[in-house]
Design a protein around this motif. Structure first.
Motif, PDB file in Angstrom:
ATOM      1  N   LEU A  63       0.866  -1.173   0.000  1.00 18.59           N
ATOM      2  CA  LEU A  63       0.000   0.000   0.000  1.00 18.59           C
ATOM      3  C   LEU A  63       0.903   1.223   0.000  1.00 18.59           C
ATOM      4  O   LEU A  63       1.684   1.435   0.938  1.00 18.59           O
ATOM      5  CB  LEU A  63      -0.901  -0.008   1.241  1.00 18.59           C
ATOM      6  CG  LEU A  63      -1.933   1.098   1.346  1.00 18.59           C
ATOM      7  CD1 LEU A  63      -2.939   1.039   0.192  1.00 18.59           C
ATOM      8  CD2 LEU A  63      -2.678   1.002   2.676  1.00 18.59           C
ATOM      9  N   TYR A  64       0.822   2.001  -1.077  1.00 20.44           N
ATOM     10  CA  TYR A  64       1.601   3.233  -1.210  1.00 20.44           C
ATOM     11  C   TYR A  64       0.627   4.391  -1.103  1.00 20.44           C
ATOM     12  O   TYR A  64      -0.185   4.608  -1.997  1.00 20.44           O
ATOM     13  CB  TYR A  64       2.337   3.251  -2.550  1.00 20.44           C
ATOM     14  CG  TYR A  64       3.104   4.528  -2.808  1.00 20.44           C
ATOM     15  CD1 TYR A  64       4.211   4.853  -2.041  1.00 20.44           C
ATOM     16  CD2 TYR A  64       2.707   5.393  -3.818  1.00 20.44           C
ATOM     17  CE1 TYR A  64       4.909   6.029  -2.274  1.00 20.44           C
ATOM     18  CE2 TYR A  64       3.410   6.561  -4.065  1.00 20.44           C
ATOM     19  CZ  TYR A  64       4.503   6.872  -3.287  1.00 20.44           C
ATOM     20  OH  TYR A  64       5.197   8.042  -3.510  1.00 20.44           O
ATOM     21  N   LYS A  65       0.671   5.091   0.018  1.00 27.30           N
ATOM     22  CA  LYS A  65      -0.336   6.106   0.334  1.00 27.30           C
ATOM     23  C   LYS A  65      -1.679   5.394   0.297  1.00 27.30           C
ATOM     24  O   LYS A  65      -1.930   4.534   1.121  1.00 27.30           O
ATOM     25  CB  LYS A  65      -0.213   7.311  -0.584  1.00 27.30           C
ATOM     26  CG  LYS A  65       1.156   7.961  -0.458  1.00 27.30           C
ATOM     27  CD  LYS A  65       1.335   9.144  -1.343  1.00 27.30           C
ATOM     28  CE  LYS A  65       2.751   9.687  -1.176  1.00 27.30           C
ATOM     29  NZ  LYS A  65       3.073  10.749  -2.061  1.00 27.30           N
ATOM     30  N   ASN A  66      -2.563   5.708  -0.669  1.00 25.69           N
ATOM     31  CA  ASN A  66      -3.842   4.992  -0.735  1.00 25.69           C
ATOM     32  C   ASN A  66      -3.940   4.118  -1.990  1.00 25.69           C
ATOM     33  O   ASN A  66      -5.024   3.741  -2.403  1.00 25.69           O
ATOM     34  CB  ASN A  66      -5.021   5.970  -0.674  1.00 25.69           C
ATOM     35  CG  ASN A  66      -5.158   6.784  -1.939  1.00 25.69           C
ATOM     36  OD1 ASN A  66      -4.184   7.096  -2.618  1.00 25.69           O
ATOM     37  ND2 ASN A  66      -6.395   7.140  -2.271  1.00 25.69           N
ATOM     38  N   LYS A  67      -2.786   3.786  -2.557  1.00 23.93           N
ATOM     39  CA  LYS A  67      -2.781   2.968  -3.774  1.00 23.93           C
ATOM     40  C   LYS A  67      -2.317   1.546  -3.457  1.00 23.93           C
ATOM     41  O   LYS A  67      -1.189   1.336  -3.007  1.00 23.93           O
ATOM     42  CB  LYS A  67      -1.868   3.573  -4.840  1.00 23.93           C
ATOM     43  CG  LYS A  67      -1.907   2.796  -6.139  1.00 23.93           C
ATOM     44  CD  LYS A  67      -1.034   3.419  -7.194  1.00 23.93           C
ATOM     45  CE  LYS A  67      -1.116   2.604  -8.481  1.00 23.93           C
ATOM     46  NZ  LYS A  67      -0.133   3.061  -9.456  1.00 23.93           N
ATOM     47  N   VAL A  68      -3.208   0.592  -3.694  1.00 21.92           N
ATOM     48  CA  VAL A  68      -2.905  -0.817  -3.523  1.00 21.92           C
ATOM     49  C   VAL A  68      -2.097  -1.277  -4.736  1.00 21.92           C
ATOM     50  O   VAL A  68      -2.417  -0.926  -5.866  1.00 21.92           O
ATOM     51  CB  VAL A  68      -4.201  -1.648  -3.429  1.00 21.92           C
ATOM     52  CG1 VAL A  68      -3.884  -3.132  -3.315  1.00 21.92           C
ATOM     53  CG2 VAL A  68      -5.073  -1.166  -2.280  1.00 21.92           C
ATOM     54  N   GLY A  69      -1.083  -2.079  -4.487  1.00 21.73           N
ATOM     55  CA  GLY A  69      -0.302  -2.579  -5.607  1.00 21.73           C
ATOM     56  C   GLY A  69       0.402  -3.871  -5.273  1.00 21.73           C
ATOM     57  O   GLY A  69       0.441  -4.312  -4.121  1.00 21.73           O
ATOM     58  N   ARG A  70       0.945  -4.479  -6.316  1.00 19.91           N
ATOM     59  CA  ARG A  70       1.786  -5.664  -6.182  1.00 19.91           C
ATOM     60  C   ARG A  70       1.073  -6.800  -5.453  1.00 19.91           C
ATOM     61  O   ARG A  70       1.670  -7.542  -4.682  1.00 19.91           O
ATOM     62  CB  ARG A  70       3.090  -5.335  -5.467  1.00 19.91           C
ATOM     63  CG  ARG A  70       3.877  -4.140  -6.017  1.00 19.91           C
ATOM     64  CD  ARG A  70       4.147  -4.264  -7.518  1.00 19.91           C
ATOM     65  NE  ARG A  70       5.281  -3.470  -7.945  1.00 19.91           N
ATOM     66  CZ  ARG A  70       5.197  -2.254  -8.497  1.00 19.91           C
ATOM     67  NH1 ARG A  70       4.018  -1.675  -8.660  1.00 19.91           N
ATOM     68  NH2 ARG A  70       6.300  -1.628  -8.899  1.00 19.91           N
ATOM     69  N   VAL A  71      -0.235  -6.934  -5.684  1.00 15.21           N
ATOM     70  CA  VAL A  71      -0.993  -8.028  -5.073  1.00 15.21           C
ATOM     71  C   VAL A  71      -0.623  -9.315  -5.808  1.00 15.21           C
ATOM     72  O   VAL A  71      -0.798  -9.408  -7.019  1.00 15.21           O
ATOM     73  CB  VAL A  71      -2.517  -7.773  -5.142  1.00 15.21           C
ATOM     74  CG1 VAL A  71      -3.279  -8.922  -4.504  1.00 15.21           C
ATOM     75  CG2 VAL A  71      -2.868  -6.441  -4.482  1.00 15.21           C
ATOM     76  N   ALA A  72      -0.090 -10.277  -5.065  1.00 20.29           N
ATOM     77  CA  ALA A  72       0.418 -11.491  -5.690  1.00 20.29           C
ATOM     78  C   ALA A  72       0.166 -12.705  -4.801  1.00 20.29           C
ATOM     79  O   ALA A  72       0.284 -12.617  -3.582  1.00 20.29           O
ATOM     80  CB  ALA A  72       1.922 -11.350  -5.931  1.00 20.29           C
ATOM     81  N   THR A  73      -0.159 -13.817  -5.432  1.00 23.88           N
ATOM     82  CA  THR A  73      -0.264 -15.108  -4.759  1.00 23.88           C
ATOM     83  C   THR A  73       0.547 -16.107  -5.566  1.00 23.88           C
ATOM     84  O   THR A  73       0.440 -16.127  -6.808  1.00 23.88           O
ATOM     85  CB  THR A  73      -1.734 -15.586  -4.685  1.00 23.88           C
ATOM     86  OG1 THR A  73      -2.522 -14.606  -4.015  1.00 23.88           O
ATOM     87  CG2 THR A  73      -1.840 -16.903  -3.931  1.00 23.88           C
ATOM     88  N   LEU A  74       1.342 -16.916  -4.885  1.00 23.07           N
ATOM     89  CA  LEU A  74       2.100 -17.942  -5.589  1.00 23.07           C
ATOM     90  C   LEU A  74       1.148 -18.845  -6.367  1.00 23.07           C
ATOM     91  O   LEU A  74       0.063 -19.182  -5.883  1.00 23.07           O
ATOM     92  CB  LEU A  74       2.926 -18.777  -4.610  1.00 23.07           C
ATOM     93  CG  LEU A  74       4.041 -18.043  -3.863  1.00 23.07           C
ATOM     94  CD1 LEU A  74       4.759 -19.013  -2.929  1.00 23.07           C
ATOM     95  CD2 LEU A  74       5.030 -17.401  -4.827  1.00 23.07           C
ATOM     96  N   LYS A  75       1.561 -19.231  -7.561  1.00 20.71           N
ATOM     97  CA  LYS A  75       0.712 -19.965  -8.495  1.00 20.71           C
ATOM     98  C   LYS A  75       0.019 -21.166  -7.849  1.00 20.71           C
ATOM     99  O   LYS A  75      -1.185 -21.372  -8.018  1.00 20.71           O
ATOM    100  CB  LYS A  75       1.556 -20.414  -9.686  1.00 20.71           C
ATOM    101  CG  LYS A  75       0.771 -20.919 -10.857  1.00 20.71           C
ATOM    102  CD  LYS A  75       1.692 -21.206 -12.032  1.00 20.71           C
ATOM    103  CE  LYS A  75       0.909 -21.119 -13.323  1.00 20.71           C
ATOM    104  NZ  LYS A  75       1.793 -21.136 -14.480  1.00 20.71           N
ATOM    105  N   GLU A  76       0.779 -21.958  -7.104  1.00 22.90           N
ATOM    106  CA  GLU A  76       0.213 -23.186  -6.538  1.00 22.90           C
ATOM    107  C   GLU A  76      -0.768 -22.944  -5.387  1.00 22.90           C
ATOM    108  O   GLU A  76      -1.432 -23.875  -4.918  1.00 22.90           O
ATOM    109  CB  GLU A  76       1.330 -24.141  -6.098  1.00 22.90           C
ATOM    110  CG  GLU A  76       2.290 -23.569  -5.086  1.00 22.90           C
ATOM    111  CD  GLU A  76       3.487 -22.824  -5.698  1.00 22.90           C
ATOM    112  OE1 GLU A  76       4.529 -22.768  -5.027  1.00 22.90           O
ATOM    113  OE2 GLU A  76       3.382 -22.274  -6.817  1.00 22.90           O
TER     114      GLU A  76
END
Length: 137
Positions: free
Chosen positions: A59-72
């Motif tokens: 979370l950068y200020k109010n911007k969500v980013g880099r949401v990631a889940t490992l493939k498996e």
């Protein structure tokens, strides 16, 4: 499963590890784009099953980013729990509007969570994205 605000060196490195596997290795995004130097100004969230890091976001200020889940580990609700944790954090810190740039392939995931698309599709790291926002209450 637990979602933590990354504070320890291990939690921070686990966040970077998940993002590196998903974005740099799997999606072949240039590492200089993924690791843009802003992490020090962000709140990092890391998801664990037992002690294994399986998801991440920032979370950068109010911007969500880099949401990631490992493939498996996808399709198990990990990203949904990460987003809920981010929204809780936002409310606790008086952020009432969250925004994000969603990869077009996961737009429906964010729609399901109440995010509203805005504007035109655009390219970011050679991937189609759309800006989305959500008012948090």
């Amino acid at each position: 499963m637990k979602i933590v605000v990354a504070k320890t060196q291990k939690e921070l490195l686990d966040n970077v590890l998940v993002r590196g596997k998903v974005f740099v290795v799997e999606q072949e995004i240039d590492w200089e784009i993924e690791f843009d130097g802003l992490d020090d100004e962000c709140v990092l969230f890391t998801a664990y099953i037992d002690d294994l890091p399986v998801g991440a976001a920032r979370l950068y200020k109010n911007k969500v980013g880099r949401v990631a889940t490992l493939k498996e580990y996808r399709k198990q609700g990990i990203a949904t729990l990460i987003m809920k944790k981010i929204e809780e954090y936002a409310l606790e810190n008086e952020m009432y509007l969250l925004k994000l740039n969603a990869q077009l392939q996961v737009k429906d995931f964010y729609l399901h969570l109440g995010y509203i698309p805005e504007g035109e599709i655009f390219q970011e790291a050679d991937i189609d994205h759309i800006k989305m926002t959500k008012e948090i209450k």
